[in-house]
Write an enzyme that holds these catalytic residues in place. Structure first.
Site, short mmCIF file in Angstrom:
data_model
loop_
_atom_site.label_atom_id
_atom_site.label_comp_id
_atom_site.label_asym_id
_atom_site.label_seq_id
_atom_site.Cartn_x
_atom_site.Cartn_y
_atom_site.Cartn_z
CG HIS A 1 35.89 32.79 33.02
ND1 HIS A 1 34.88 32.94 33.95
CD2 HIS A 1 36.95 33.48 33.51
CE1 HIS A 1 35.33 33.67 34.97
NE2 HIS A 1 36.57 34.02 34.72
CB SER B 1 33.34 36.27 38.32
OG SER B 1 33.66 35.31 37.35
NE ARG C 1 38.64 40.96 32.96
CZ ARG C 1 38.25 40.48 34.12
NH1 ARG C 1 36.99 40.26 34.34
NH2 ARG C 1 39.12 40.25 35.06
CE LYS D 1 40.34 35.84 45.06
NZ LYS D 1 40.24 35.59 43.62
P1 ADP Z 1 40.95 35.37 39.27
O1 ADP Z 1 40.28 35.28 40.60
O2 ADP Z 1 42.22 34.58 39.18
O3 ADP Z 1 41.06 36.74 38.64
P2 ADP Z 1 38.76 34.92 37.44
O4 ADP Z 1 37.87 33.73 37.49
O5 ADP Z 1 38.17 36.24 37.78
O6 ADP Z 1 39.97 34.53 38.36
O7 ADP Z 1 39.44 35.05 36.01
C1 ADP Z 1 40.23 34.03 35.43
C2 ADP Z 1 40.86 34.54 34.14
O8 ADP Z 1 39.85 34.84 33.19
C3 ADP Z 1 41.67 35.83 34.28
O9 ADP Z 1 42.82 35.74 33.47
C4 ADP Z 1 40.77 36.88 33.76
O10 ADP Z 1 41.48 37.98 33.23
C5 ADP Z 1 40.06 36.13 32.66
N1 ADP Z 1 38.78 36.76 32.32
C6 ADP Z 1 37.70 36.94 33.12
N2 ADP Z 1 36.70 37.59 32.48
C7 ADP Z 1 37.15 37.80 31.22
C8 ADP Z 1 36.61 38.45 30.05
N3 ADP Z 1 35.39 39.00 30.06
N4 ADP Z 1 37.37 38.50 28.93
C9 ADP Z 1 38.60 37.96 28.94
N5 ADP Z 1 39.18 37.35 29.99
C10 ADP Z 1 38.48 37.27 31.11
#
Ligand code: ADP
Length: 153
Positions: A17, A128, A90, A41
């Protein structure tokens, strides 16, 4: 003013992030890191804790705002005057999912564009959900998250 919303759960915020937001900074005048509140969630960390970690991570960066929202992301964007949604990609799974969400959002709001940044090499395996597993089982999570994320045991 070019405003982007970076929506997510951030449960917890990871280096993935952090990388997406840092690299998007030159593209926008303001980025709102927005924690979506989804009643269906089950989160590992309370909203306040997640917000605190995000704020601490981006402390001193005037272009970044941290907020929480519920309801449709498009409505939140309208409220904030944001014409861009920022998301990270990703893998093909992200692509298929994000494509459907972005196309739906464009139908809901024609003035909204979703901007995707590709994950940095070396960070694409960070999510995450995997970080939560590492935390749950007592592993060294510190290499996957910004310094601000410290879990009291
Ligand atoms: P959600 O529950 O909406 O998926 P996340 O907190 O998991 O929320 O992710 C928010 C954003 O961050 C998403 O667009 C996700 O693809 C991006 N993201 C998460 N981890 C990575 C990473 N390692 N590299 C690039 N983008 C990431």
């Amino acid at each position: 003013m070019k405003i982007a919303v970076f929506p997510g759960s951030f449960d917890p915020i990871t280096l993935g992030h952090h990388d997406i937001v840092s690299r998007a900074l030159p593209l926008f005048d303001k980025i709102i890191v927005a924690v979506g509140k989804n009643a269906n969630k089950n989160y590992m960390f309370p909203l306040e804790q997640r917000l605190e970690w995000i704020s601490a991570t981006f402390e001193g960066e005037p272009k970044i705002e941290v907020d929480a929202y519920s309801g449709l992301t498009v409505n939140y964007c309208r409220e904030k005057g944001a014409h861009f949604i920022l998301r990270g990609l990703r893998n093909p799974g992200d692509f298929e999912f994000e494509k459907a969400v972005a196309q739906t959002n464009r139908k809901l709001s024609h003035e909204l564009e979703t901007v995707f940044l590709l994950t940095a090499s070396g960070l694409s395996s960070i999510s995450s959900s995997i970080v939560r597993d590492v935390i749950r089982h007592g592993g060294d999570y510190s290499q996957f998250v910004p310094k601000a994320v410290r879990i009291k045991s």
